[in-house]
Scaffold this active site. Structure first.
Site, PDB file in Angstrom:
ATOM      1  N   CYS A  35       0.824  -1.213   0.000  1.00  0.00           N
ATOM      2  CA  CYS A  35       0.000   0.000   0.000  1.00  0.00           C
ATOM      3  C   CYS A  35       0.854   1.258   0.000  1.00  0.00           C
ATOM      4  O   CYS A  35       0.340   2.367   0.019  1.00  0.00           O
ATOM      5  CB  CYS A  35      -0.925   0.025   1.217  1.00  0.00           C
ATOM      6  SG  CYS A  35      -2.196  -1.226   1.130  1.00  0.00           S
ATOM      7  N   ASP A  37       3.043   2.518   2.330  1.00  0.00           N
ATOM      8  CA  ASP A  37       3.621   2.949   3.607  1.00  0.00           C
ATOM      9  C   ASP A  37       3.514   1.815   4.608  1.00  0.00           C
ATOM     10  O   ASP A  37       2.508   1.118   4.646  1.00  0.00           O
ATOM     11  CB  ASP A  37       2.838   4.137   4.189  1.00  0.00           C
ATOM     12  CG  ASP A  37       3.068   5.409   3.386  1.00  0.00           C
ATOM     13  OD1 ASP A  37       4.220   5.701   3.074  1.00  0.00           O
ATOM     14  OD2 ASP A  37       2.078   6.075   3.088  1.00  0.00           O
ATOM     15  N   CYS A  62       7.463   7.853   2.781  1.00  0.00           N
ATOM     16  CA  CYS A  62       8.016   9.098   2.253  1.00  0.00           C
ATOM     17  C   CYS A  62       8.630   9.939   3.385  1.00  0.00           C
ATOM     18  O   CYS A  62       8.665   9.525   4.542  1.00  0.00           O
ATOM     19  CB  CYS A  62       6.900   9.882   1.589  1.00  0.00           C
ATOM     20  SG  CYS A  62       5.552  10.156   2.726  1.00  0.00           S
ATOM     21  N   CYS A 106       0.161  10.103   7.146  1.00  0.00           N
ATOM     22  CA  CYS A 106       1.377   9.629   7.830  1.00  0.00           C
ATOM     23  C   CYS A 106       1.214   9.773   9.345  1.00  0.00           C
ATOM     24  O   CYS A 106       1.676   8.928  10.112  1.00  0.00           O
ATOM     25  CB  CYS A 106       2.598  10.422   7.361  1.00  0.00           C
ATOM     26  SG  CYS A 106       2.918  10.213   5.615  1.00  0.00           S
TER      27      CYS A 106
END
Ligand code: FES
Length: 276
Positions: A35, A37, A62, A106
């Site tokens: 996916c 992350d 990221c 995130c």
């Protein structure tokens, strides 16, 4: 380019608490490389005081995933479990001086890893009969998560849900379900519809692929001594060559898979990546 705060840049370039705590008392794993992350959080807890004495993370993600994970470990150290349980994704984003809205997922990933770690420490397990209903199959996002994130962050549009959970940001099949959930939560007459996905011309598509590879993928590979080269684009087929350390890396297949997933997410759902 995303607008990152100095704190995000600093924790991305010099992340704190990377790695794994030795003999961890609590482990929380969320996300998946497929996916795009993934985060593994490990904690050392003082049994006498219930305080977190050490916290480390490993992540595949990221710049903001790395900064958010690092921020979370900084927030956790020295806290009791009761205090840690109250940490929200907003606390993580605030610690960083803010995150681009498209990257708020995130901070949500950090909060989820923390919850998973605390649950593992307490030995909590979800009973089999309370299996979650998956709304977004592209990003494996459940109804429970969408409801919780929407309520905690006051989200009212599908685009906001995508920013915070990724749900709805892929093929778009789940968008009506997300709209129904938002309508149910907020009792809105008409939940604003997301912008139509614009059809890209071939030239726009190639330019976007190049941009994503340069901005999101190559810097991460280069940081580990690897690299890639874009060889050609034929329709939805993207041909690449792995370079440097990536050539002999036994995880090359996973790398190609994650590159494909990132391009699907950011360019077009029909992208297929072939390594030559
Ligand atoms: S199922 Fe949600 S974006 Fe594809």
């Amino acid at each position: 380019m995303w607008e990152y705060t100095d704190k995000v840049r600093d924790l991305f370039l010099h992340p704190k608490n990377v790695g794994e705590v030795e003999n961890p008392d609590a482990v929380g794993e969320v996300g998946s490389i497929v996916c795009g992350d993934a985060l593994r959080l490990t904690l050392k807890i003082d049994k006498e005081t219930g305080r977190i004495v050490d916290a480390k993370f490993q992540t595949f993600g990221c710049a903001s995933a790395i900064a958010s994970s690092s921020a979370l470990t900084e927030l956790l150290k020295g806290k009791t479990l009761d205090e840690a349980e109250k940490i929200t994704n907003q606390d993580i984003a605030e610690f960083l001086g803010g995150l681009p809205k498209e990257k708020m997922h995130c901070s949500v990933m950090g909060q989820e890893a923390l919850e998973a770690a605390i649950a593992s420490y307490k030995g909590d397990q979800k009973p089999a009969e309370t299996q979650e209903r998956i709304i977004c199959k592209c990003f494996d996002v459940s109804e429970e998560k969408i409801r919780r994130v929407a309520i905690e962050n006051h989200l009212t549009t599908v685009e906001e849900i995508s920013d915070f959970t990724k749900a709805g940001g892929g093929c778009g099949t789940c968008i009506p379900d997300i709209q129904a959930i938002l309508k149910d939560i907020w009792a809105l007459k008409d939940v604003p519809k997301p912008k139509e996905h614009k059809k890209l011309t071939n030239l726009q598509k190639i330019a976007l692929i190049q941009d994503v590879l340069e901005r999101e993928i190559r810097p991460r590979l280069q940081a580990d001594g690897g690299d890639l080269e874009l060889l050609d684009v034929e329709g939805s087929k993207v041909m690449i060559a792995l370079r440097a350390m990536c050539v002999s890396c036994p995880m090359g297949g996973v790398t190609v898979q994650s590159i494909e997933q990132k391009l699907k997410e950011l360019v077009s759902e029909d992208i297929m990546v072939e390594a030559r």
